[in-house]
Design a protein around this motif. Structure first.
Motif, PDB file in Angstrom:
ATOM      1  N   ALA A 236       0.841  -1.208   0.000  1.00 40.74           N
ATOM      2  CA  ALA A 236       0.000   0.000   0.000  1.00 40.74           C
ATOM      3  C   ALA A 236       0.869   1.249   0.000  1.00 40.74           C
ATOM      4  O   ALA A 236       1.890   1.282   0.684  1.00 40.74           O
ATOM      5  CB  ALA A 236      -0.870  -0.006   1.258  1.00 40.74           C
ATOM      6  N   ASP A 237       0.446   2.251  -0.788  1.00 42.48           N
ATOM      7  CA  ASP A 237       1.247   3.477  -0.854  1.00 42.48           C
ATOM      8  C   ASP A 237       0.484   4.649  -0.228  1.00 42.48           C
ATOM      9  O   ASP A 237      -0.249   5.370  -0.903  1.00 42.48           O
ATOM     10  CB  ASP A 237       1.622   3.780  -2.310  1.00 42.48           C
ATOM     11  N   TRP A 238       0.697   4.834   1.060  1.00 42.32           N
ATOM     12  CA  TRP A 238       0.029   5.928   1.765  1.00 42.32           C
ATOM     13  C   TRP A 238       0.695   7.280   1.478  1.00 42.32           C
ATOM     14  O   TRP A 238       0.173   8.316   1.876  1.00 42.32           O
ATOM     15  CB  TRP A 238       0.027   5.653   3.277  1.00 42.32           C
ATOM     16  N   SER A 239       1.869   7.237   0.800  1.00 48.97           N
ATOM     17  CA  SER A 239       2.536   8.519   0.509  1.00 48.97           C
ATOM     18  C   SER A 239       2.198   9.019  -0.898  1.00 48.97           C
ATOM     19  O   SER A 239       2.762  10.012  -1.359  1.00 48.97           O
ATOM     20  CB  SER A 239       4.059   8.363   0.670  1.00 48.97           C
ATOM     21  N   SER A 240       1.266   8.331  -1.591  1.00 50.76           N
ATOM     22  CA  SER A 240       0.995   8.696  -2.992  1.00 50.76           C
ATOM     23  C   SER A 240       0.367  10.094  -3.123  1.00 50.76           C
ATOM     24  O   SER A 240      -0.212  10.630  -2.175  1.00 50.76           O
ATOM     25  CB  SER A 240       0.033   7.674  -3.610  1.00 50.76           C
ATOM     26  N   ALA A 241       0.475  10.622  -4.359  1.00 52.79           N
ATOM     27  CA  ALA A 241      -0.100  11.939  -4.650  1.00 52.79           C
ATOM     28  C   ALA A 241      -1.624  11.907  -4.486  1.00 52.79           C
ATOM     29  O   ALA A 241      -2.243  12.909  -4.128  1.00 52.79           O
ATOM     30  CB  ALA A 241       0.276  12.350  -6.069  1.00 52.79           C
ATOM     31  N   LYS A 242      -2.217  10.740  -4.746  1.00 58.23           N
ATOM     32  CA  LYS A 242      -3.687  10.650  -4.611  1.00 58.23           C
ATOM     33  C   LYS A 242      -4.108  10.754  -3.157  1.00 58.23           C
ATOM     34  O   LYS A 242      -5.125  11.369  -2.835  1.00 58.23           O
ATOM     35  CB  LYS A 242      -4.178   9.333  -5.212  1.00 58.23           C
ATOM     36  N   VAL A 243      -3.317  10.133  -2.252  1.00 58.17           N
ATOM     37  CA  VAL A 243      -3.637  10.266  -0.827  1.00 58.17           C
ATOM     38  C   VAL A 243      -3.459  11.730  -0.420  1.00 58.17           C
ATOM     39  O   VAL A 243      -4.283  12.288   0.310  1.00 58.17           O
ATOM     40  CB  VAL A 243      -2.785   9.299   0.042  1.00 58.17           C
ATOM     41  N   THR A 244      -2.390  12.372  -0.937  1.00 59.62           N
ATOM     42  CA  THR A 244      -2.178  13.806  -0.649  1.00 59.62           C
ATOM     43  C   THR A 244      -3.402  14.614  -1.079  1.00 59.62           C
ATOM     44  O   THR A 244      -3.903  15.466  -0.338  1.00 59.62           O
ATOM     45  CB  THR A 244      -0.928  14.333  -1.393  1.00 59.62           C
ATOM     46  N   GLN A 245      -3.890  14.303  -2.285  1.00 60.59           N
ATOM     47  CA  GLN A 245      -5.070  15.017  -2.807  1.00 60.59           C
ATOM     48  C   GLN A 245      -6.281  14.797  -1.896  1.00 60.59           C
ATOM     49  O   GLN A 245      -7.017  15.730  -1.553  1.00 60.59           O
ATOM     50  CB  GLN A 245      -5.369  14.520  -4.234  1.00 60.59           C
ATOM     51  N   THR A 418      -1.831  18.904   6.882  1.00 59.04           N
ATOM     52  CA  THR A 418      -2.093  17.633   6.200  1.00 59.04           C
ATOM     53  C   THR A 418      -0.802  16.895   5.848  1.00 59.04           C
ATOM     54  O   THR A 418      -0.813  15.672   5.700  1.00 59.04           O
ATOM     55  CB  THR A 418      -2.941  17.841   4.927  1.00 59.04           C
ATOM     56  N   GLY A 419       0.324  17.639   5.727  1.00 56.34           N
ATOM     57  CA  GLY A 419       1.617  16.976   5.487  1.00 56.34           C
ATOM     58  C   GLY A 419       1.954  16.089   6.680  1.00 56.34           C
ATOM     59  O   GLY A 419       2.352  14.922   6.528  1.00 56.34           O
ATOM     60  N   GLN A 422      -0.362  13.082   6.771  1.00 60.54           N
ATOM     61  CA  GLN A 422      -0.004  12.019   5.826  1.00 60.54           C
ATOM     62  C   GLN A 422       1.214  11.238   6.333  1.00 60.54           C
ATOM     63  O   GLN A 422       1.247  10.003   6.256  1.00 60.54           O
ATOM     64  CB  GLN A 422       0.259  12.591   4.426  1.00 60.54           C
ATOM     65  N   SER A 423       2.222  11.945   6.890  1.00 64.67           N
ATOM     66  CA  SER A 423       3.407  11.240   7.425  1.00 64.67           C
ATOM     67  C   SER A 423       2.992  10.278   8.527  1.00 64.67           C
ATOM     68  O   SER A 423       3.474   9.144   8.593  1.00 64.67           O
ATOM     69  CB  SER A 423       4.416  12.224   8.037  1.00 64.67           C
ATOM     70  N   ALA A 424       2.082  10.723   9.400  1.00 69.07           N
ATOM     71  CA  ALA A 424       1.642   9.853  10.503  1.00 69.07           C
ATOM     72  C   ALA A 424       0.891   8.633   9.954  1.00 69.07           C
ATOM     73  O   ALA A 424       1.024   7.520  10.482  1.00 69.07           O
ATOM     74  CB  ALA A 424       0.763  10.639  11.467  1.00 69.07           C
ATOM     75  N   LEU A 425       0.132   8.831   8.876  1.00 71.53           N
ATOM     76  CA  LEU A 425      -0.601   7.698   8.278  1.00 71.53           C
ATOM     77  C   LEU A 425       0.369   6.724   7.615  1.00 71.53           C
ATOM     78  O   LEU A 425       0.189   5.502   7.684  1.00 71.53           O
ATOM     79  CB  LEU A 425      -1.630   8.208   7.261  1.00 71.53           C
ATOM     80  N   VAL A 426       1.417   7.278   6.976  1.00 69.25           N
ATOM     81  CA  VAL A 426       2.454   6.416   6.370  1.00 69.25           C
ATOM     82  C   VAL A 426       3.120   5.587   7.468  1.00 69.25           C
ATOM     83  O   VAL A 426       3.293   4.368   7.344  1.00 69.25           O
ATOM     84  CB  VAL A 426       3.503   7.270   5.609  1.00 69.25           C
TER      85      VAL A 426
END
Ligand code: GAL
Length: 436
Positions: A236-245, A418-419, A422-426
């Motif tokens: 799973a890629d939690w750091s993807s641009a789509k997750v960022t979006q 949100t940055g 996202q890091s915490a989710l990764v």
């Protein structure tokens, strides 16, 4: 003619009073093994709010019709999505003091209890009642372990639903069913400019599951069904641009969710929509029970619903189940309860009030008339949509991972960056995958 929930309940009560509703009716079997002796049954859940309590009462009433000698002891612990109940239950299980039965959720949540060896195998009930053939196959897959069953599902909840105050939306000329997230954000802005609460929610840390629910809707609305499901599997890629979006959308939506009212339970939040103080709420369909049972609102007139923006064609679901914990003091009474939960009559008495649909593969034409306008829509969506599982309500992540995600959201509440979110989710995903 559609029979309303109220009419159904009243009819069930009247029939029971006249002694006409036999224990053989509609698939519920009379209890055996209790020899008529009085006993009790502790039922542990988190159903105390909105229509939850009435739904539990309806199931209890039906249960007692068939089991008049079993005293139902309601051990429900308040707190939406089981926030308090799950923690208290963990303590009781660790101390070897389980209730006779407890609420769990299909998927990873019930899996945690199976892995911990805390549940008895109840496959015999599936064999006796034919549930392995009559229950929905997607749900069955989620609750079995090596072909054995350890819980009995009683409902299917629809998670990705946008609820709205129809009259307010019409007055403000904003859509009740915005198709895309940008369209939704635009509507939220208009509600704000008109002086209303755009999106009702509680921002209290004790209610961070409400934010998790909205974040889940934004992730599904941005990543789609396959992208969402991939987040829960190795690679799973939690750091993807789509997750960022998706997290950026989440942030924009949260900027229109002031959380007015502080520490509000989900039904107090729903009340803001019901009363026309707020335009929208993103919540599971237990909210519908709040609108109809508590506020007596009319569908498509007072309130409305739609798939949360970007999720048309996707049904994000959760399923509540009951269990037979090892060491339960009233084992026979629990078996009678599980038999009730798995029966068509029990499930109909409960789901029609709860704002849910039954977890069986087929709902007949006559049975369908028990369900209101919203629930008939949900029944249709369940059969034609792509099904995905909920994070917030137990399906996708084991408890430890879910708690890490909730902690990440707690961090966002304090520092809405949100940055960092996202890091915490990764990190939470990395920690989970390196532990399995
Ligand atoms: C969910 C549960 C529902 C409803 C909701 C709010 O997790 O599946 O049955 O009770 O929490 O408390």
């Amino acid at each position: 003619m559609t029979i309303s929930r109220r009419t159904f309940l009243a009819a069930a009560g009247a029939t029971a009073g006249a002694g006409l509703l036999s224990a053989c009716g509609s698939g519920t079997k009379a209890t055996t093994g209790l020899n008529g002796a009085a006993t009790s049954l502790q039922v542990f859940s988190w159903w105390t709010a909105g229509g939850e309590l009435q739904a539990l009462d309806a199931l209890k009433a039906n249960f007692n019709l068939h089991n008049p000698n079993i005293q139902f002891v309601n051990e429900a612990v308040a707190g939406g999505a089981g926030t308090n109940a799950k923690a208290l239950l963990a303590k009781r299980l660790a101390a070897g003091q389980p209730p006779d039965t407890f609420q769990a959720q299909a998927g990873e949540m019930v899996g945690d209890y199976i892995t911990a060896g805390q549940l008895e195998d109840v496959t015999f009930l599936y064999q006796q009642n034919g549930w392995d053939k009559t229950f929905n196959q997607d749900v069955l897959k989620l609750i079995q372990r090596n072909g054995r069953y350890y819980s009995v599902p009683v409902d299917i909840h629809h998670i990705n639903v946008l609820w709205s105050n129809r009259r307010l939306c019409d007055k403000l000329s904003i859509p009740t069913g915005p198709k895309t997230i940008p369209e939704f954000i635009d509507a939220l802005g208009k509600a704000h400019d008109a002086g209303h609460i755009p999106l009702a929610i509680s921002r209290d840390p004790s209610e961070s599951w409400q934010l998790q629910h909205v974040m889940e809707a934004m992730l599904i609305g941005t990543l789609g069904a396959a992208g969402w499901s991939a987040l829960w599997h190795p690679g799973a890629d939690w750091s993807s641009a789509k997750v960022t979006q998706a997290l950026d959308y989440f942030h924009q939506v949260m900027q229109h969710a002031p959380g007015t009212g502080g520490n509000m339970s989900w039904d107090q939040v729903s009340a803001q929509v019901a009363k026309g103080q707020a335009a929208y709420q993103i919540m599971g369909d237990w909210t519908e029970a709040s609108f109809t049972v508590t506020f007596n609102l009319q569908p498509h007139i007072d309130y409305d619903w739609a798939p949360s923006p970007g999720t048309a064609g996707i049904f994000d679901f959760a399923s509540d189940c009951f269990t037979l914990p090892k060491g339960a003091k009233h084992r026979d009474a629990t078996i009678a309860w599980l038999t009730e939960c798995g029966s068509q009559e029990g499930q109909d008495s409960f789901t029609t009030v709860k704002g849910a649909i039954p977890p069986r593969a087929h709902v007949g034409t006559q049975e369908r008339t028990l369900f209101d306008t919203y629930l008939q829509w949900s029944l249709d969506e369940w059969t034609k949509d792509t099904i995905v599982g909920s994070l917030t309500h137990g399906v996708m992540a084991p408890g430890a991972w879910n708690n890490d995600i909730l902690t990440a959201i707690g961090g966002y509440l304090t520092d809405p960056d949100t940055g960092k979110l996202q890091s915490a989710l990764v990190q939470a995903a990395t920690k989970h995958f390196s532990a399995v």
